[in-house]
Design a protein around this motif. Structure first.
Motif, PDB file in Angstrom:
ATOM      1  N   GLY A   7      -7.378   1.267  -1.933  1.00 16.82           N
ATOM      2  CA  GLY A   7      -6.869   0.184  -3.120  1.00 16.82           C
ATOM      3  C   GLY A   7      -6.397  -1.036  -2.246  1.00 16.82           C
ATOM      4  O   GLY A   7      -5.407  -1.722  -2.735  1.00 16.82           O
ATOM      5  N   SER A  13      -2.621  -3.205   0.527  1.00 14.11           N
ATOM      6  CA  SER A  13      -3.425  -2.031   0.218  1.00 14.11           C
ATOM      7  C   SER A  13      -2.448  -1.085  -0.235  1.00 14.11           C
ATOM      8  O   SER A  13      -1.177  -0.981   0.205  1.00 14.11           O
ATOM      9  CB  SER A  13      -4.207  -1.538   1.484  1.00 14.11           C
ATOM     10  N   HIS A  14      -2.703  -0.075  -1.124  1.00 20.84           N
ATOM     11  CA  HIS A  14      -2.013   1.017  -1.370  1.00 20.84           C
ATOM     12  C   HIS A  14      -1.838   1.680  -0.313  1.00 20.84           C
ATOM     13  O   HIS A  14      -0.468   2.438  -0.111  1.00 20.84           O
ATOM     14  CB  HIS A  14      -2.749   1.759  -2.767  1.00 20.84           C
ATOM     15  N   THR A  51      -2.249   9.460  -3.707  1.00 22.99           N
ATOM     16  CA  THR A  51      -2.725   8.514  -2.882  1.00 22.99           C
ATOM     17  C   THR A  51      -2.798   9.520  -1.354  1.00 22.99           C
ATOM     18  O   THR A  51      -3.836   9.294  -0.742  1.00 22.99           O
ATOM     19  CB  THR A  51      -1.774   7.322  -2.462  1.00 22.99           C
TER      20      THR A  51
END
Length: 116
Positions: A7, A13-14, A51
């Motif tokens: 992401g 970013s995730h 995630t």
């Protein structure tokens, strides 16, 4: 050693995978407006599950968690969702503090690091 980003956006970013660890950004509830602290926490934990799965790991491998609450008096309410989510005997090191968050209505933010 390679770095993989999940992401990735223009600001952050995730998650970032480096070596045998994944580092997640600070997660907030997707629909925080009108949600209780318990509901926001459950929303965040579901995002973390997704995630971690994308990174090839899960909540039993979380090494460390940082939790920010806009009001430390909601600690017990946050813990209701947290305690229902964590796996007994697989709990991470954790810190919880009170802080002002980026937007009004956001009452919880959680950041974790996990082994892959």
């Amino acid at each position: 050693m390679t770095i993989k980003r999940i992401g990735a956006g223009p600001r952050m970013s995730h998650a970032v995978i480096h070596g045998d660890k994944v580092y997640l950004a600070g997660y907030v509830a997707e629909a925080a407006k009108g949600q209780s602290v318990k509901e926001q926490t459950a929303d965040i934990l579901a995002q973390i599950d997704e995630t971690l799965a994308e990174a090839g790991t899960d909540k039993t491998k979380i090494l460390k968690a940082n939790i920010w609450l806009t009001n430390i008096d909601t600690w017990a309410e946050m813990n209701e969702a947290w305690d229902a989510w964590v796996v007994p005997g697989q709990t991470p090191a954790r810190a919880t503090v009170e802080a002002r968050l980026a937007s009004p209505g956001l009452d919880v933010e959680i950041m974790v690091e996990a082994a892959i």
